[in-house]
Motif scaffolding. Structure first.
Motif, PDB file in Angstrom:
ATOM      1  N   VAL A   1       0.845  -1.206   0.000  1.00 28.81           N
ATOM      2  CA  VAL A   1       0.000   0.000   0.000  1.00 28.81           C
ATOM      3  C   VAL A   1       0.878   1.253   0.000  1.00 28.81           C
ATOM      4  N   CYS A   2       1.870   1.284   0.884  1.00 24.60           N
ATOM      5  CA  CYS A   2       2.734   2.472   1.003  1.00 24.60           C
ATOM      6  C   CYS A   2       3.527   2.728  -0.272  1.00 24.60           C
ATOM      7  N   ASP A   3       3.997   1.658  -0.904  1.00 22.08           N
ATOM      8  CA  ASP A   3       4.712   1.816  -2.180  1.00 22.08           C
ATOM      9  C   ASP A   3       3.797   2.463  -3.218  1.00 22.08           C
ATOM     10  N   ARG A   4       2.573   1.998  -3.273  1.00 21.52           N
ATOM     11  CA  ARG A   4       1.638   2.513  -4.289  1.00 21.52           C
ATOM     12  C   ARG A   4       1.218   3.955  -4.023  1.00 21.52           C
ATOM     13  N   ILE A   5       0.965   4.294  -2.744  1.00 24.41           N
ATOM     14  CA  ILE A   5       0.557   5.684  -2.487  1.00 24.41           C
ATOM     15  C   ILE A   5       1.736   6.643  -2.659  1.00 24.41           C
ATOM     16  N   ALA A   6       2.964   6.145  -2.427  1.00 19.49           N
ATOM     17  CA  ALA A   6       4.156   6.973  -2.672  1.00 19.49           C
ATOM     18  C   ALA A   6       4.313   7.235  -4.171  1.00 19.49           C
ATOM     19  N   GLN A   7       4.109   6.194  -4.980  1.00 23.40           N
ATOM     20  CA  GLN A   7       4.192   6.339  -6.444  1.00 23.40           C
ATOM     21  C   GLN A   7       3.178   7.368  -6.955  1.00 23.40           C
ATOM     22  N   LYS A   8       2.015   7.384  -6.305  1.00 28.46           N
ATOM     23  CA  LYS A   8       0.957   8.302  -6.740  1.00 28.46           C
ATOM     24  C   LYS A   8       1.126   9.706  -6.144  1.00 28.46           C
ATOM     25  N   GLY A   9       2.058   9.841  -5.207  1.00 25.77           N
ATOM     26  CA  GLY A   9       2.310  11.159  -4.622  1.00 25.77           C
ATOM     27  C   GLY A   9       1.283  11.602  -3.599  1.00 25.77           C
ATOM     28  N   TYR A  10       0.597  10.651  -2.972  1.00 25.54           N
ATOM     29  CA  TYR A  10      -0.406  11.009  -1.965  1.00 25.54           C
ATOM     30  C   TYR A  10       0.280  11.294  -0.629  1.00 25.54           C
ATOM     31  N   ASP A  11       0.018  12.467  -0.070  1.00 27.55           N
ATOM     32  CA  ASP A  11       0.548  12.820   1.251  1.00 27.55           C
ATOM     33  C   ASP A  11      -0.479  12.411   2.303  1.00 27.55           C
ATOM     34  N   VAL A  12      -0.584  11.106   2.520  1.00 26.46           N
ATOM     35  CA  VAL A  12      -1.615  10.556   3.401  1.00 26.46           C
ATOM     36  C   VAL A  12      -0.982   9.489   4.288  1.00 26.46           C
ATOM     37  N   ALA A  13      -1.284   9.551   5.586  1.00 33.63           N
ATOM     38  CA  ALA A  13      -0.792   8.539   6.526  1.00 33.63           C
ATOM     39  C   ALA A  13      -1.800   7.397   6.629  1.00 33.63           C
ATOM     40  N   ILE A  14      -1.293   6.213   6.956  1.00 37.61           N
ATOM     41  CA  ILE A  14      -2.148   5.072   7.252  1.00 37.61           C
ATOM     42  C   ILE A  14      -2.124   4.872   8.760  1.00 37.61           C
ATOM     43  N   GLY A  15      -3.293   4.943   9.381  1.00 36.08           N
ATOM     44  CA  GLY A  15      -3.392   4.757  10.829  1.00 36.08           C
ATOM     45  C   GLY A  15      -4.005   3.407  11.139  1.00 36.08           C
ATOM     46  N   ILE A  16      -3.211   2.489  11.725  1.00 37.50           N
ATOM     47  CA  ILE A  16      -3.771   1.177  12.078  1.00 37.50           C
ATOM     48  C   ILE A  16      -4.431   1.290  13.455  1.00 37.50           C
ATOM     49  N   GLU A  17      -5.696   0.913  13.502  1.00 35.59           N
ATOM     50  CA  GLU A  17      -6.546   1.247  14.652  1.00 35.59           C
ATOM     51  C   GLU A  17      -6.633   0.126  15.675  1.00 35.59           C
ATOM     52  N   THR A  18      -6.515   0.504  16.950  1.00 29.77           N
ATOM     53  CA  THR A  18      -6.794  -0.440  18.037  1.00 29.77           C
ATOM     54  C   THR A  18      -8.270  -0.828  17.984  1.00 29.77           C
ATOM     55  N   ARG A  19      -8.545  -2.122  18.222  1.00 28.82           N
ATOM     56  CA  ARG A  19      -9.851  -2.684  17.869  1.00 28.82           C
ATOM     57  C   ARG A  19     -10.716  -3.057  19.070  1.00 28.82           C
ATOM     58  N   SER A  20     -11.962  -3.416  18.760  1.00 29.60           N
ATOM     59  CA  SER A  20     -12.970  -3.633  19.802  1.00 29.60           C
ATOM     60  C   SER A  20     -13.287  -5.100  20.061  1.00 29.60           C
ATOM     61  N   ARG A  21     -12.660  -6.014  19.311  1.00 29.08           N
ATOM     62  CA  ARG A  21     -12.838  -7.449  19.563  1.00 29.08           C
ATOM     63  C   ARG A  21     -11.476  -8.051  19.897  1.00 29.08           C
ATOM     64  N   CYS A  22     -11.465  -8.974  20.841  1.00 26.91           N
ATOM     65  CA  CYS A  22     -10.187  -9.440  21.391  1.00 26.91           C
ATOM     66  C   CYS A  22      -9.353 -10.255  20.410  1.00 26.91           C
ATOM     67  N   TYR A  23      -9.952 -10.779  19.332  1.00 30.23           N
ATOM     68  CA  TYR A  23      -9.166 -11.544  18.357  1.00 30.23           C
ATOM     69  C   TYR A  23      -8.698 -10.661  17.193  1.00 30.23           C
ATOM     70  N   GLN A  24      -9.085  -9.381  17.232  1.00 29.50           N
ATOM     71  CA  GLN A  24      -8.714  -8.477  16.142  1.00 29.50           C
ATOM     72  C   GLN A  24      -7.342  -7.847  16.411  1.00 29.50           C
ATOM     73  N   MET A  25      -6.735  -7.381  15.315  1.00 30.77           N
ATOM     74  CA  MET A  25      -5.401  -6.798  15.384  1.00 30.77           C
ATOM     75  C   MET A  25      -5.458  -5.337  14.920  1.00 30.77           C
ATOM     76  N   PRO A  26      -4.586  -4.496  15.474  1.00 27.98           N
ATOM     77  CA  PRO A  26      -3.490  -4.813  16.372  1.00 27.98           C
ATOM     78  C   PRO A  26      -3.814  -4.523  17.832  1.00 27.98           C
ATOM     79  N   THR A  27      -3.113  -5.211  18.746  1.00 26.33           N
ATOM     80  CA  THR A  27      -2.948  -4.704  20.101  1.00 26.33           C
ATOM     81  C   THR A  27      -1.971  -3.533  20.001  1.00 26.33           C
ATOM     82  N   LEU A  28      -1.773  -2.833  21.105  1.00 27.69           N
ATOM     83  CA  LEU A  28      -0.808  -1.734  21.082  1.00 27.69           C
ATOM     84  C   LEU A  28       0.601  -2.247  20.772  1.00 27.69           C
TER      85      LEU A  28
END
Length: 319
Positions: free
Chosen positions: A177-204
């Motif tokens: 994803v990061c390679d592709r958005i860099a190629q396209k010149g997007y100044d956008v961060a990807i924020g991976i979110e702490t989740r609401s179900r215990c089997y979901q990722m990521p933990t902190l």
């Protein structure tokens, strides 16, 4: 009269069900709360954007962030509770990558600075989290019953055994994803979110691992405060201390409070606890993007009161 909320943003999850198909009406109602910025959540459709886009272009509303998958994709395989970037099936994983790049494209187009993404999970053959929450609520003092501990340990054993495998798949996808958005010149961060179900990722700690492995890539933690509170109560991680240790990793926060295991309430106002949420004030103050993510039951006057309390807490922190 609602106060101007300055740099704070507000998620459309609050009122999207109230305005089916009516993007302008939804945004106008959020503006009436005093917000000049919104986070477009994953239920916003292309149809709704037809009336929202002119508002963005005219400067009537700013976009802080968009929530993957954006615009809305009805396929549950790419919804908010899925394996997503960790799919074993390469066709599905590539599709998940395409959709996240699309979300980044929209964020870039609208002037948003980040995409919030639920990156994945350790898959179970049923919703073990739902069963655990039921047992937690039935247990004295929350979750200390023998039945809860037994099922929790079963969940944790599988989660621990498989988490690194899925974390590496997620990292691999994020690199693409990061390679592709860099190629396209997007100044956008990807924020991976702490989740609401215990089997979901990521933990902190899982988020820290991925971000550390991807040094230099625009991947950060999107810290969902209420979800962290919920996971701490269930026993997955030490939310308060681990979050404080990661404040420099945070690109954005979802501001809401969890009461027992019910989330998306107004901080301070609904819990009636004027102290516990103070643990997260420093993280909120430091976060580049601050988004309230509240449920429809939260009333405008409660949102106003909650925001005023939060601002007073931040002022006290600054001395």
């Amino acid at each position: 009269m609602m106060t101007n909320k300055g740099d704070y943003s507000f998620s459309t999850c609050w009122n999207i069900k109230k305005h089916p198909g009516d993007g302008r009406g939804m945004i106008e109602e959020i503006k009436s709360l005093g917000f000049q910025r919104v986070e477009l959540n994953y239920n916003v459709t292309r149809e709704m954007m037809e009336s929202i886009e002119p508002m963005i272009e005219r400067g009537e509303i700013g976009i802080s962030s968009v929530h993957n998958t954006f615009p809305h994709d009805p396929d549950p395989d790419y919804g908010t509770d899925s394996v997503l970037l960790g799919f074993d099936d390469e066709v599905k994983r590539k599709r998940a990558i395409d959709l996240l790049v699309q979300s980044a494209e929209y964020a870039h187009r609208y002037g948003g600075k980040a995409v919030v993404v639920h990156p994945g999970e350790v898959p179970f053959d049923y919703n073990i989290d739902s069963e655990l929450k039921k047992l937690w609520r039935e247990g004295e003092g929350g979750g200390r019953s023998e039945a809860y501990r037994k099922l929790w340990n079963e969940m944790l054993e599988r989660r621990t055994e498989l988490s690194d495998t899925y974390l590496r798949k997620i990292q691999h996808s994020l690199e693409e994803v990061c390679d592709r958005i860099a190629q396209k010149g997007y100044d956008v961060a990807i924020g991976i979110e702490t989740r609401s179900r215990c089997y979901q990722m990521p933990t902190l700690q899982e988020a820290k691992t991925v971000i550390d492995r991807m040094k230099g890539a625009p991947v950060y933690l999107w810290y969902d405060i209420g979800h962290g509170m919920m996971m701490e109560r269930m026993g997955l991680y030490d939310n308060e201390n681990e979050a404080k240790a990661m404040k420099d990793y945070v690109i954005g926060v979802h501001i809401h409070e969890t009461i027992e295991l019910s989330d998306h309430w107004c901080p301070y106002v609904h819990s009636k606890d004027m102290n516990y949420f103070d643990h997260f004030v420093e993280i909120i103050e430091k976060a580049p993007i601050k988004v309230y993510e509240l449920k429809a039951l939260c009333q405008p006057e409660e949102i106003e009161e909650s925001h005023a309390i939060l601002l007073s807490k931040i002022a006290a922190l600054k001395g």
